[in-house]
Design an enzyme around this catalytic site. Sequence first.
Site, PDB file in Angstrom:
ATOM      1  N   HIS A 142      92.192  62.273  85.377  1.00  0.00           N
ATOM      2  CA  HIS A 142      91.259  63.272  84.607  1.00  0.00           C
ATOM      3  C   HIS A 142      89.835  62.518  84.630  1.00  0.00           C
ATOM      4  CE1 HIS A 142      89.512  65.756  81.576  1.00  0.00           C
ATOM      5  NE2 HIS A 142      89.210  64.834  81.024  1.00  0.00           N
TER       6      HIS A 142
ATOM      7  N   GLU B 185      96.936  67.518  75.925  1.00  0.00           N
ATOM      8  CA  GLU B 185      97.329  65.971  75.178  1.00  0.00           C
ATOM      9  C   GLU B 185      98.348  65.882  74.671  1.00  0.00           C
ATOM     10  OE1 GLU B 185      93.810  64.407  73.540  1.00  0.00           O
ATOM     11  OE2 GLU B 185      92.232  65.486  74.523  1.00  0.00           O
TER      12      GLU B 185
ATOM     13  N   ASP C 209      93.319  69.820  72.484  1.00  0.00           N
ATOM     14  CA  ASP C 209      92.227  69.483  71.998  1.00  0.00           C
ATOM     15  C   ASP C 209      91.142  70.401  72.730  1.00  0.00           C
ATOM     16  OD1 ASP C 209      90.414  68.027  70.575  1.00  0.00           O
ATOM     17  OD2 ASP C 209      89.997  66.471  71.855  1.00  0.00           O
TER      18      ASP C 209
ATOM     19  N   GLN D 237      79.354  71.288  75.494  1.00  0.00           N
ATOM     20  CA  GLN D 237      79.280  69.771  75.399  1.00  0.00           C
ATOM     21  C   GLN D 237      78.478  69.367  76.707  1.00  0.00           C
ATOM     22  OE1 GLN D 237      83.247  68.528  76.323  1.00  0.00           O
ATOM     23  NE2 GLN D 237      82.942  66.621  76.589  1.00  0.00           N
TER      24      GLN D 237
ATOM     25  N   TYR E 193      90.606  58.658  76.195  1.00  0.00           N
ATOM     26  CA  TYR E 193      90.085  59.347  77.231  1.00  0.00           C
ATOM     27  C   TYR E 193      90.838  58.250  78.228  1.00  0.00           C
ATOM     28  CZ  TYR E 193      86.804  60.934  80.856  1.00  0.00           C
ATOM     29  OH  TYR E 193      86.106  61.658  81.924  1.00  0.00           O
TER      30      TYR E 193
ATOM     31  N   GLU F 268      92.533  71.416  76.561  1.00  0.00           N
ATOM     32  CA  GLU F 268      92.886  69.870  76.900  1.00  0.00           C
ATOM     33  C   GLU F 268      94.385  69.807  76.634  1.00  0.00           C
ATOM     34  OE1 GLU F 268      88.490  68.028  77.167  1.00  0.00           O
ATOM     35  OE2 GLU F 268      89.902  67.294  75.678  1.00  0.00           O
TER      36      GLU F 268
ATOM     37  N   ARG G 203      79.265  63.286  88.287  1.00  0.00           N
ATOM     38  CA  ARG G 203      78.485  61.952  88.712  1.00  0.00           C
ATOM     39  C   ARG G 203      78.717  61.814  90.197  1.00  0.00           C
ATOM     40  NH1 ARG G 203      80.674  60.557  83.906  1.00  0.00           N
ATOM     41  NH2 ARG G 203      82.341  59.506  84.959  1.00  0.00           N
TER      42      ARG G 203
ATOM     43  N   SER H 106      91.415  71.845  66.986  1.00  0.00           N
ATOM     44  CA  SER H 106      92.203  71.192  67.872  1.00  0.00           C
ATOM     45  C   SER H 106      93.572  71.625  67.437  1.00  0.00           C
ATOM     46  CB  SER H 106      92.143  69.639  67.647  1.00  0.00           C
ATOM     47  OG  SER H 106      90.904  69.051  68.308  1.00  0.00           O
TER      48      SER H 106
END
Length: 427
Positions: free
Chosen positions: A142, A210, A242, A249, A137, A208, A151, A266
Amino acid sequence: MPNIANDPTRKSWITVAKNSDFPIQNIPFGVFITKNDDITIGSRIGDTAIDMGALQRLGYFEGIELTDDMFMQDTLNDFISDGKKTWRLVRNRIAELFDAENPKLRDNAEHRDIILFDVSEIEMQLPVQIGDYTDFYSSKEHATNVGMMFRDPNNALLPNWLHIPVGYHGRSSTIVPSGVPVRRPNGQTLPANETVPVFGPSRLVDFELETAFITTDTNLMGEPVPVNEAEDYIFGMVLFNDWSARDIQKWEYVPLGPFLAKNFASSISPWIVTLDALEPFRVKSPEQTPKPLPYLQQTGNHAFDINLQVAIKPEESEETVVSNSNFKYMYWTMSQQLAHHTINGCRVNSGDMMGSGTISGPTKDSFGSMLELTWGGKNPIPMNDGSERKFINDNDTVIIRGYCDNGETRLGFGECSSKLLPALEIK
């Protein structure tokens, strides 16, 4: 040992289109089924696939210490286990064999017919048997975007993020090569303003953007890999989608993190581009503040300038490019990820795969997921066919592309392309 395969002036006797991802300076490795239904380890120049098993049988790797069946297997694991010296010797030999000035294979029509195939005649396979898969991560942009959405926007990054490459252990059984369709997952979700979950297809399937790197055998259990040695144990890189089910989630990830929302599928590009091939495209990493702990500190250029693009193609319609990003934006490098992964003595083996985490850049058009591009679905993206996307629709194909270009050499990864099929009906 010199890395002669990277010579930017080298030309091949195989025809290579101007903007091909696979010039003779690339020489990636993969596994494919030939038109004769033989499975082999191979490489590629232009649109020509090279049967390395046939090359070995016909004596073209003479002088390189290889087991008799090294390239006659259905995975690259044993080759990767042989280590960096062998990888470079083999790649250099292929560069010499296919050099425009070398007549040895060029003028042997009988051998060419055995060794070479048009890429339209082969079927690519998963290149390695992936024993373990870890997803990091490591994009600051991101992680900041996600933190702002879910948050406190003023404290988007969690306290540990600037000190360690955050990651989690994933599921290798559902990693598939480009071209294999993926099915929308079923699972539990919690509707807005409800306290009891419901079961059904995910409504918020996302890609995603990646990359991933493939390792060789790195260490014995209990022994960490020093950050300044880590790149010696990285065989190469692939493009990596991914897939994520954002609504599943959101309900499941507390307290242990990603689970069913991530392990349903994936997708990877089937050609592994070696770290040797990427050497000319090194660039400086983003500045790390605060300074990492000593075991993560490194000097020199350990990022790579890899242009990345994501397109969505609705069924029977043209594609729409939705993101243009770059691997060089990653805050934590691959060598830091591997050093951190092993600092507690965790063993890493040949064929293990490490995902970068979603790669997002500093601008809105460089974000690496629909979650960010549409800001949680609030800002739909218009498609070229007049439709809109908040997330990925059934029968959409997500296409990831990646390439490097330093003005002297251009090389790339091909495509990581996967179609999202409708969910199974579970009675």
